[in-house]
Design an enzyme around this catalytic site. Structure first.
Site, PDB file in Angstrom:
ATOM      1  N   GLU A  82      36.768  38.344  35.026  1.00 60.66           N
ATOM      2  CA  GLU A  82      38.251  38.245  35.001  1.00 60.66           C
ATOM      3  C   GLU A  82      38.819  38.268  36.430  1.00 60.66           C
ATOM      4  O   GLU A  82      39.903  38.784  36.672  1.00 60.66           O
ATOM      5  CB  GLU A  82      38.885  39.385  34.179  1.00 60.66           C
ATOM      6  CG  GLU A  82      38.347  39.535  32.782  1.00 60.66           C
ATOM      7  CD  GLU A  82      38.938  38.564  31.757  1.00 60.66           C
ATOM      8  OE1 GLU A  82      39.905  37.856  32.086  1.00 60.66           O
ATOM      9  OE2 GLU A  82      38.403  38.504  30.636  1.00 60.66           O
TER      10      GLU A  82
HETATM   11  C1  LIG Z   1      28.333  38.797  32.295  1.00 60.40           C
HETATM   12  C2  LIG Z   1      29.305  37.774  32.768  1.00 60.40           C
HETATM   13  C3  LIG Z   1      30.147  37.157  31.863  1.00 60.40           C
HETATM   14  C4  LIG Z   1      31.023  36.163  32.293  1.00 60.40           C
HETATM   15  N1  LIG Z   1      31.794  35.488  31.376  1.00 60.40           N
HETATM   16  C5  LIG Z   1      32.474  34.373  31.764  1.00 60.40           C
HETATM   17  C6  LIG Z   1      33.103  33.530  30.795  1.00 60.40           C
HETATM   18  O1  LIG Z   1      33.088  33.796  29.589  1.00 60.40           O
HETATM   19  N2  LIG Z   1      33.710  32.387  31.222  1.00 60.40           N
HETATM   20  C7  LIG Z   1      33.767  32.056  32.544  1.00 60.40           C
HETATM   21  O2  LIG Z   1      34.331  31.019  32.869  1.00 60.40           O
HETATM   22  N3  LIG Z   1      33.193  32.861  33.503  1.00 60.40           N
HETATM   23  C8  LIG Z   1      32.541  33.992  33.140  1.00 60.40           C
HETATM   24  N4  LIG Z   1      31.939  34.788  34.085  1.00 60.40           N
HETATM   25  C9  LIG Z   1      32.011  34.415  35.481  1.00 60.40           C
HETATM   26  C10 LIG Z   1      32.832  35.370  36.315  1.00 60.40           C
HETATM   27  O3  LIG Z   1      34.186  35.199  36.038  1.00 60.40           O
HETATM   28  C11 LIG Z   1      32.473  35.102  37.783  1.00 60.40           C
HETATM   29  O4  LIG Z   1      31.166  35.630  37.970  1.00 60.40           O
HETATM   30  C12 LIG Z   1      33.438  35.731  38.759  1.00 60.40           C
HETATM   31  O5  LIG Z   1      34.687  35.085  38.699  1.00 60.40           O
HETATM   32  C13 LIG Z   1      32.929  35.674  40.199  1.00 60.40           C
HETATM   33  O6  LIG Z   1      32.462  34.406  40.536  1.00 60.40           O
HETATM   34  P1  LIG Z   1      31.021  34.258  41.188  1.00 60.40           P
HETATM   35  O7  LIG Z   1      30.048  34.970  40.329  1.00 60.40           O
HETATM   36  O8  LIG Z   1      30.773  32.818  41.437  1.00 60.40           O
HETATM   37  O9  LIG Z   1      31.113  35.029  42.553  1.00 60.40           O
HETATM   38  P2  LIG Z   1      31.642  34.456  43.929  1.00 60.40           P
HETATM   39  O10 LIG Z   1      32.959  33.794  43.743  1.00 60.40           O
HETATM   40  O11 LIG Z   1      30.577  33.689  44.594  1.00 60.40           O
HETATM   41  O12 LIG Z   1      31.874  35.805  44.711  1.00 60.40           O
HETATM   42  C14 LIG Z   1      30.840  36.547  45.355  1.00 60.40           C
HETATM   43  C15 LIG Z   1      31.473  37.656  46.176  1.00 60.40           C
HETATM   44  O13 LIG Z   1      32.340  37.081  47.173  1.00 60.40           O
HETATM   45  C16 LIG Z   1      33.657  37.564  47.031  1.00 60.40           C
HETATM   46  N5  LIG Z   1      34.606  36.495  47.304  1.00 60.40           N
HETATM   47  C17 LIG Z   1      34.621  35.239  46.802  1.00 60.40           C
HETATM   48  N6  LIG Z   1      35.672  34.554  47.276  1.00 60.40           N
HETATM   49  C18 LIG Z   1      36.332  35.374  48.098  1.00 60.40           C
HETATM   50  C19 LIG Z   1      37.518  35.257  48.872  1.00 60.40           C
HETATM   51  N7  LIG Z   1      38.269  34.167  48.897  1.00 60.40           N
HETATM   52  N8  LIG Z   1      37.884  36.296  49.617  1.00 60.40           N
HETATM   53  C20 LIG Z   1      37.178  37.450  49.585  1.00 60.40           C
HETATM   54  N9  LIG Z   1      36.066  37.642  48.867  1.00 60.40           N
HETATM   55  C21 LIG Z   1      35.657  36.613  48.128  1.00 60.40           C
HETATM   56  C22 LIG Z   1      33.752  38.056  45.586  1.00 60.40           C
HETATM   57  O14 LIG Z   1      34.751  39.034  45.423  1.00 60.40           O
HETATM   58  C23 LIG Z   1      32.359  38.594  45.354  1.00 60.40           C
HETATM   59  O15 LIG Z   1      32.249  39.890  45.837  1.00 60.40           O
HETATM   60  C24 LIG Z   1      31.095  35.827  33.677  1.00 60.40           C
HETATM   61  C25 LIG Z   1      30.251  36.478  34.576  1.00 60.40           C
HETATM   62  C26 LIG Z   1      29.374  37.429  34.150  1.00 60.40           C
HETATM   63  C27 LIG Z   1      28.456  38.068  35.158  1.00 60.40           C
END
Ligand SMILES: Cc1cc2nc3c(=O)[nH]c(=O)nc-3n(C[C@H](O)[C@H](O)[C@H](O)COP(=O)(O)OP(=O)(O)OC[C@H]3O[C@@H](n4cnc5c(N)ncnc54)[C@H](O)[C@@H]3O)c2cc1C
Length: 603
Positions: free
Chosen positions: A410
């Protein structure tokens, strides 16, 4: 809601910072009506019977069991609370939907995630943005649990940067359908859902577009294996591959290019509900930890008698009390704003959309604060259980692992922290929240001579309310000066944004608890609220310490010389207690009550 309430000048989103709130104007858990109390009881019964009693099955990756219990929840109407009656739902208000989300989520993160993904991001995009035909076709099935929904936004290369997805939607030559091709990952409920909300890009559009896609493997849809995860073991999480999946043009959600807005608004609702979903988990952990501490004998005495354990129990109880206070305060603000908009002639759909959007700042604040409190509470739960806490045979270990995801999905807590401050600054620039006026007033106050009068703090919370007023000034001083210095470039100064956000979060949470307790002390008496008074005081003290720390960090990062000296002096003045609370005594008082009740009994 009566017309009187509709006319009432309720606080707008973000205004808590610059306007005072009377305790009578906040909604608290103690204000639940009979219907809501019954709803809470039946939800608790469902959880105890169907989920809590089987937590080991959830730990053993029994995905079918999650689906089975989701279906049972559907039969009992628990999936339809937020759905309007015209689409087969119960059409209950926002507070009731938060209530169900809260109490249904405490037993296991697996079910809580499945429930949240289905009722929130899986269903809400259609109820909020769907056409009449789409709503008639899909929502009744989703509300009853005949069908389950999932939400496909995230891709391997598009996580926090959600609008950067590469999934394509190509219009057919006859203009009747789109062909969707792309890879989505981390999709909750993917393993058993009947439809997906899919976000894809049409041509080189700046923004993505939303589609409703039925789950039909013969239509180019394949799933990856279940992800091997740290926690929420029985929540189905898979990759979803779309290979030239045909979707009728009628299944586009809203209009072309509106997908990013849909995604973000669905997430606003998702965020406050995720906060609710982290409440009962904390209550249950406190309950289990308290029982254990009351029974576990070491050095010939129950470990509950040790100050080290009391301090943990007190902090855990305080955090969930504060979290409840803020979550239900914001929920009622949203419910009232929806009613006001409906009274002004908006459809329920428009009213709900705007109502939640209005409080997007509070939704982000709650998502961050409550998910982190839940993490800390489950962590201390393990600590209280000692070696047994580390064992998979007790529910502490799984609670700790399950709670970890709440800081990631979220919108990560980093993103939500920055959003909270960023949205507030934008609201100020649009004139929706007057930050500049109060920030200038704070600047002028700093140039003046401070008052040396001895204030009268004899009334309940007189000193606390005075401090709270000054803590708001810390935010105005720090954020006001930072905006003046950096203008729109402020968002590039992330560490400063994060520090400002922590100040904002602490102010909202501390104020919510104080207001709830004040309201209840007035109607039930101070004696009856003695522990709640202690929790509110303890939280405010800790919040003030955090604000001193974060304020200092922020000021030193961008101000120099006389400006820095003046702001640091302001920080000291704004965070000063005349009578320090004895936090050790407060913690002991709180823990003794929780120990005597053998659990958390303040909800
Ligand atoms: C168990 C699980 C269920 C999920 N369910 C869904 C679902 O139903 N539908 C769906 O669409 N998604 C889902 N997700 C995805 C989830 O919303 C994303 O994992 C989340 O938004 C973070 O994206 P990412 O994993 O690509 O991390 P990244 O965006 O790569 O982030 C990695 C790190 O970098 C930081 N970061 C990234 N960008 C910035 C910035 N601009 N400034 C500062 N820090 C930054 C983040 O805070 C984090 O600490 C799920 C994930 C999990 C693990």
């Amino acid at each position: 809601m009566s017309t009187d309430t509709a006319k009432k000048d309720i606080l707008r989103g973000g205004q808590f910072l610059v306007k005072e709130t009377n305790c009578e104007d906040v909604f608290t858990l103690e204000d639940l009506n009979e219907e809501q109390r019954m709803m809470r009881e039946s939800t608790k019964e469902f959880v105890d019977r169907e989920l809590w009693a089987h937590w080991e099955r959830f730990e053993n990756k029994d995905y079918a069991f999650t689906e089975e219990t989701m279906r049972k929840a559907g039969e009992l109407g628990l999936l339809s609370v937020a759905v309007p009656e015209s689409y087969g739902g119960m059409g209950m208000g926002f507070v009731s939907t938060m209530l169900v989300c809260d109490y249904i989520s405490g037993a296991t993160g697996s079910f809580s995630t499945a429930f949240g993904a289905h009722t929130g991001i899986g269903t809400m995009p259609i109820t909020l943005y769907g056409s009449e035909e789409q709503k008639q076709k899909y929502v009744p099935k989703l509300a009853s649990g005949e069908w389950f929904g999932a939400y496909c936004l995230t891709e391997p290369g598009a996580g926090s940067d959600a609008n950067s997805g590469k999934t394509k939607a190509v219009l057919s030559e006859d203009g009747k359908s789109y062909s969707i091709t792309g890879q989505k990952m981390w999709i909750s409920n993917a393993g058993f859902c009947n439809m997906f909300i899919v976000f894809a890009r049409i041509e080189d559009d700046k923004n993505i577009t939303g589609f409703i896609v039925e789950n039909d493997p013969s239509n180019g849809i394949t799933l990856g294996d279940e992800e091997k995860k740290l926690g929420i073991h029985s929540s189905s999480t898979r990759q979803v591959f779309f290979n030239e999946t045909k979707v009728s043009v009628e299944n586009m959600l809203s209009t072309r290019g509106n997908g990013f807005k849909i995604a973000m608004n669905a997430l606003n609702v998702g965020r406050i509900k995720l906060a609710a979903a982290c409440l009962d988990a904390q209550r249950r952990v406190i309950g289990e930890a308290t029982k254990y501490a009351n029974e576990r004998i070491q050095f010939k005495t129950p470990i509950m008698n040790f100050g080290a354990i009391k301090s943990k129990i007190a902090d855990m109880a305080t955090s969930v009390y504060v979290d409840e206070s803020a979550s239900y305060r914001a929920a009622k603000n949203i419910e009232d704003r929806i009613a006001i908009r409906e009274a002004e002639g908006n459809t329920h759909q428009e009213a709900e959309l705007k109502g939640v959007e209005e409080y997007a700042i509070e939704c982000s604040i709650l998502k961050v604060a409550v998910s982190e409190d839940c993490q800390n509470t489950t962590d201390e739960g393990i600590q209280i259980f000692g070696g047994m806490g580390f064992s998979a045979d007790t529910p502490m270990e799984s609670a700790w692992r399950d709670s970890r995801i709440a800081r990631i999905y979220e919108g990560t807590n980093e993103i939500n922290r920055m959003l909270a401050v960023g949205m507030l600054v934008k609201k100020a620039m649009k004139g929706h929240v007057d930050l500049l006026g109060p920030a200038t007033a704070v600047g002028e106050e700093l140039m003046g001579i401070p008052s040396f009068d001895t204030p009268d703090f004899s009334e309940l919370f007189a000193e606390e309310k005075d401090i709270l007023k000054r803590l708001k000034k810390v935010f105005l001083m720090v954020a006001g000066s930072a905006v003046q210095k950096f203008g729109p470039e402020l968002e590039k100064h992330q560490q400063l944004m994060l520090a400002a956000s922590d100040i904002l979060i602490e102010v909202y949470m501390a104020e919510s608890a104080l207001l709830r307790t004040e309201k209840n002390a007035k109607r039930f008496g101070e004696e009856a609220q003695a522990t709640q008074i202690a929790m509110s005081r303890l939280y405010l003290f800790n919040a003030t310490e955090t604000i001193i720390n974060k304020g200092k960090e922020a000021i030193i990062s961008f101000a120099e010389g006389d400006e820095q000296r003046m702001m640091l002096m302001g920080l000291k003045r704004f965070t000063k207690y005349t009578n320090y609370p004895n936090v050790v005594a407060l913690r002991t008082q709180i823990a003794d009550k929780v120990a005597a009740d053998n659990g958390y009994t303040f909800d």
